[in-house]
Design a protein around this motif. Structure first.
Motif, mmCIF file in Angstrom:
data_model
loop_
_atom_site.group_PDB
_atom_site.id
_atom_site.type_symbol
_atom_site.label_atom_id
_atom_site.label_comp_id
_atom_site.label_asym_id
_atom_site.label_seq_id
_atom_site.Cartn_x
_atom_site.Cartn_y
_atom_site.Cartn_z
ATOM 1 N N GLY A 203 -13.474 17.820 -22.417
ATOM 2 C CA GLY A 203 -15.046 17.869 -21.804
ATOM 3 C C GLY A 203 -15.530 17.890 -20.460
ATOM 4 O O GLY A 203 -15.062 18.084 -19.705
ATOM 5 N N ALA A 204 -16.687 17.457 -20.586
ATOM 6 C CA ALA A 204 -16.795 17.607 -18.970
ATOM 7 C C ALA A 204 -16.270 16.582 -17.953
ATOM 8 O O ALA A 204 -16.767 16.126 -17.121
ATOM 9 C CB ALA A 204 -18.672 17.221 -19.167
ATOM 10 N N LYS A 205 -16.357 15.041 -18.339
ATOM 11 C CA LYS A 205 -15.735 14.311 -17.447
ATOM 12 C C LYS A 205 -14.005 14.547 -17.547
ATOM 13 O O LYS A 205 -13.401 14.153 -16.606
ATOM 14 C CB LYS A 205 -15.444 13.231 -18.471
ATOM 15 C CG LYS A 205 -16.920 12.438 -18.636
ATOM 16 C CD LYS A 205 -16.727 11.337 -19.355
ATOM 17 C CE LYS A 205 -17.625 11.147 -19.700
ATOM 18 N NZ LYS A 205 -18.218 9.760 -20.222
ATOM 19 N N THR A 206 -13.490 16.337 -18.012
ATOM 20 C CA THR A 206 -12.331 15.904 -17.460
ATOM 21 C C THR A 206 -12.274 16.484 -15.891
ATOM 22 O O THR A 206 -12.479 17.532 -15.236
ATOM 23 C CB THR A 206 -11.137 17.307 -18.460
ATOM 24 O OG1 THR A 206 -12.678 17.966 -18.301
ATOM 25 C CG2 THR A 206 -11.144 16.683 -19.824
ATOM 26 N N PRO A 207 -11.128 16.542 -14.916
ATOM 27 C CA PRO A 207 -10.582 17.027 -13.497
ATOM 28 C C PRO A 207 -10.981 18.845 -13.824
ATOM 29 O O PRO A 207 -11.927 19.073 -12.653
ATOM 30 C CB PRO A 207 -9.216 16.860 -13.539
ATOM 31 C CG PRO A 207 -9.140 15.728 -14.069
ATOM 32 C CD PRO A 207 -9.809 15.537 -15.350
ATOM 33 N N MET A 208 -10.379 19.324 -14.814
ATOM 34 C CA MET A 208 -10.586 20.563 -14.775
ATOM 35 C C MET A 208 -11.803 21.192 -14.193
ATOM 36 O O MET A 208 -13.270 22.268 -14.332
ATOM 37 C CB MET A 208 -10.118 21.087 -15.724
ATOM 38 C CG MET A 208 -10.103 23.324 -15.980
ATOM 39 S SD MET A 208 -8.872 23.905 -14.532
ATOM 40 C CE MET A 208 -7.550 23.320 -15.294
ATOM 41 N N ALA A 209 -13.189 20.537 -15.558
ATOM 42 C CA ALA A 209 -14.784 21.214 -15.437
ATOM 43 C C ALA A 209 -15.135 20.907 -14.566
ATOM 44 O O ALA A 209 -16.177 20.971 -13.919
ATOM 45 C CB ALA A 209 -14.951 20.008 -16.671
ATOM 46 N N GLN A 210 -14.794 19.697 -14.302
ATOM 47 C CA GLN A 210 -15.666 18.920 -13.083
ATOM 48 C C GLN A 210 -15.408 20.235 -11.327
ATOM 49 O O GLN A 210 -16.072 19.919 -10.701
ATOM 50 C CB GLN A 210 -14.841 17.730 -12.018
ATOM 51 C CG GLN A 210 -15.379 16.676 -13.429
ATOM 52 C CD GLN A 210 -16.732 16.237 -13.230
ATOM 53 O OE1 GLN A 210 -17.437 16.137 -12.189
ATOM 54 N NE2 GLN A 210 -17.361 15.128 -14.182
ATOM 55 N N ALA A 211 -14.569 20.745 -10.901
ATOM 56 C CA ALA A 211 -14.240 21.609 -10.500
ATOM 57 C C ALA A 211 -14.232 23.581 -10.931
ATOM 58 O O ALA A 211 -14.070 24.094 -10.396
ATOM 59 C CB ALA A 211 -12.512 21.722 -10.139
ATOM 60 N N ALA A 212 -14.934 23.272 -12.049
ATOM 61 C CA ALA A 212 -15.245 24.360 -12.400
ATOM 62 C C ALA A 212 -16.450 25.465 -11.723
ATOM 63 O O ALA A 212 -17.391 24.281 -11.985
ATOM 64 C CB ALA A 212 -15.257 25.003 -13.686
ATOM 65 N N PRO A 213 -16.351 26.518 -11.473
ATOM 66 C CA PRO A 213 -17.329 27.447 -11.162
ATOM 67 C C PRO A 213 -18.731 27.535 -11.799
ATOM 68 O O PRO A 213 -20.509 26.788 -11.581
ATOM 69 C CB PRO A 213 -17.645 28.597 -10.632
ATOM 70 C CG PRO A 213 -16.154 28.676 -11.982
ATOM 71 C CD PRO A 213 -15.349 27.866 -12.266
ATOM 72 N N ALA A 214 -18.422 26.809 -13.731
ATOM 73 C CA ALA A 214 -19.612 26.633 -14.579
ATOM 74 C C ALA A 214 -19.582 26.575 -15.829
ATOM 75 O O ALA A 214 -18.001 26.139 -15.984
ATOM 76 C CB ALA A 214 -20.473 28.407 -14.415
ATOM 77 N N SER A 215 -19.648 25.890 -17.144
ATOM 78 C CA SER A 215 -19.397 25.338 -17.899
ATOM 79 C C SER A 215 -18.952 26.408 -19.136
ATOM 80 O O SER A 215 -19.790 27.868 -18.705
ATOM 81 C CB SER A 215 -20.696 24.704 -18.198
ATOM 82 O OG SER A 215 -21.911 25.079 -18.845
ATOM 83 N N CYS A 216 -18.566 26.576 -19.707
ATOM 84 C CA CYS A 216 -18.489 26.700 -21.344
ATOM 85 C C CYS A 216 -19.236 27.400 -22.234
ATOM 86 O O CYS A 216 -19.099 29.067 -22.737
ATOM 87 C CB CYS A 216 -17.559 26.181 -22.160
ATOM 88 S SG CYS A 216 -15.587 26.473 -21.396
ATOM 89 N N GLU A 217 -20.684 27.410 -21.997
ATOM 90 C CA GLU A 217 -21.476 27.959 -22.461
ATOM 91 C C GLU A 217 -22.244 29.046 -22.215
ATOM 92 O O GLU A 217 -22.778 29.652 -22.879
ATOM 93 C CB GLU A 217 -23.124 26.267 -22.289
ATOM 94 C CG GLU A 217 -24.417 26.369 -23.377
ATOM 95 C CD GLU A 217 -25.111 25.847 -22.937
ATOM 96 O OE1 GLU A 217 -26.146 25.376 -23.506
ATOM 97 O OE2 GLU A 217 -25.077 24.780 -21.882
ATOM 98 N N SER A 218 -22.045 29.098 -20.987
ATOM 99 C CA SER A 218 -22.852 30.502 -20.427
ATOM 100 C C SER A 218 -20.679 31.943 -20.249
ATOM 101 O O SER A 218 -21.167 32.535 -19.241
ATOM 102 C CB SER A 218 -22.744 30.469 -18.959
ATOM 103 O OG SER A 218 -21.734 29.628 -17.715
ATOM 104 N N CYS A 219 -19.931 31.523 -20.848
ATOM 105 C CA CYS A 219 -18.556 31.649 -20.772
ATOM 106 C C CYS A 219 -18.807 33.252 -21.690
ATOM 107 O O CYS A 219 -18.543 32.286 -23.070
ATOM 108 C CB CYS A 219 -17.146 31.074 -20.829
ATOM 109 S SG CYS A 219 -16.110 32.004 -20.760
ATOM 110 N N ALA A 220 -18.480 34.434 -21.965
ATOM 111 C CA ALA A 220 -18.337 35.677 -22.923
ATOM 112 C C ALA A 220 -16.684 35.277 -23.387
ATOM 113 O O ALA A 220 -16.939 35.241 -24.510
ATOM 114 C CB ALA A 220 -17.925 36.754 -22.474
#
Length: 306
Positions: A203-220
């Motif tokens: 989810g959004a609260k994980t360390p990986m998501a906090q350091a990601a350049p963008a969210s999965c919503e815009s990922c192909a």
């Protein structure tokens, strides 16, 4: 149930032990040594009256792994009799005994990932995560919002559209082809529980998501789910992502985003320039008019030596 076991569970008022039974320490020790292995029975640690002419002797247990346990030997004698007889011999835990943890049912011990090949996990009949699905029966499920009157009304409306009224068997065959003929389906509570579990892992609260350049919503690489879950979750299809093949939240993200910015290459320094057509003069001594040093006086100074 034995007297010693009863005493260990229910508190009783202390009473004076019978004299003959209390003096039968050797008889109790022999019974304990016969039940235990050689060298396991230790010192006599106490005697307790269990009733009229019924006494329990306690001996220290030296068995490894039974710290704080005691051998309990119950002896008794008949009324007006002088011979003491053996009642039973058991091993009981003391106040500071090392005990096994309390037994927990398997349904409470089971954790995600415990199942292996060949294991079967039965689902309870009243599991809150499931609810009755469409089975093709004439009667609707118990929690179905469609009553019998509404079902007859729907059949009547279908009769106006088609040439014949569709039978229940025809509806069941279509439902089976569409994959709807299941005894039970996931309930709304089951959906919420699954969504909370997936959002906690990816989810959004994980360390990986906090350091990601963008969210999965815009990922192909995101494969959307069907139904109501597609509004918040999808499946990751990036083999280099830590969530490959997992259900991820649309707010999750990682460094493997399809539109991640390309890291710029480090700048290469310019090659050094060598001027071989001219020479630079480097004086060995500073100029006289630079002011950095003073010109030494040519007159030798008298140091006072003879």
């Amino acid at each position: 149930m034995s007297a010693a076991t009863t005493r260990s569970r229910t508190p009783r008022t202390p009473r004076t032990p019978d004299r003959l039974c209390a003096e039968a320490v050797d008889l109790a020790r022999e019974a304990a040594e016969e039940a235990a292995a050689p060298g396991i029975v230790g010192e006599h640690v106490g005697v307790v009256a269990e009733g009229d002419r019924v006494v329990t002797h306690f001996f220290e247990c030296k068995e490894f792994g039974y710290r704080g346990w005691r051998w309990a030997v119950t002896v008794a004698r008949a009324s007006r009799a002088k011979d003491v007889t053996l009642d039973e011999t058991v091993l009981l835990p003391g106040s500071d005994a090392l005990l096994a943890p309390e037994w927990v049912p398997w349904s409470e011990r089971l954790r995600p990932g415990d199942m292996g090949p060949g294991d079967l996990l039965p689902t309870e009949q009243d599991d809150l995560r499931l609810e009755p699905g469409y089975t093709g029966e004439d009667a609707p499920p118990p929690n179905s919002p469609v009553s019998e009157e509404m079902a007859d009304h729907l059949d009547a409306e279908d009769a106006e559209i088609v040439s014949r009224t569709p039978s229940r068997g025809a509806i069941a065959s279509v439902a089976e082809e569409l994959g709807m003929r299941r005894a039970r389906v996931l309930s709304r509570y089951g959906l919420h529980v699954a969504a909370d579990r997936w959002d906690e892992a990816f989810g959004a609260k994980t360390p990986m998501a906090q350091a990601a350049p963008a969210s999965c919503e815009s990922c192909a690489f995101l494969v959307p789910l069907a139904g109501s879950l597609k509004q918040a979750f999808g499946v990751c299809a990036n083999e280099f992502s830590p969530a490959d093949g997992r259900v991820v939240s649309l707010a999750y993200g990682c460094g493997g985003h399809s539109e991640a910015a390309v890291m710029p290459k480090p700048p290469r320094p310019a090659p050094p320039v060598h001027d071989s057509m001219a020479t630079d003069e480097f004086p060995l001594r500073p100029a006289k008019d630079s002011g950095s040093v003073s010109e030494p006086d040519g007159t030798p100074e008298d140091l006072g030596h003879s």
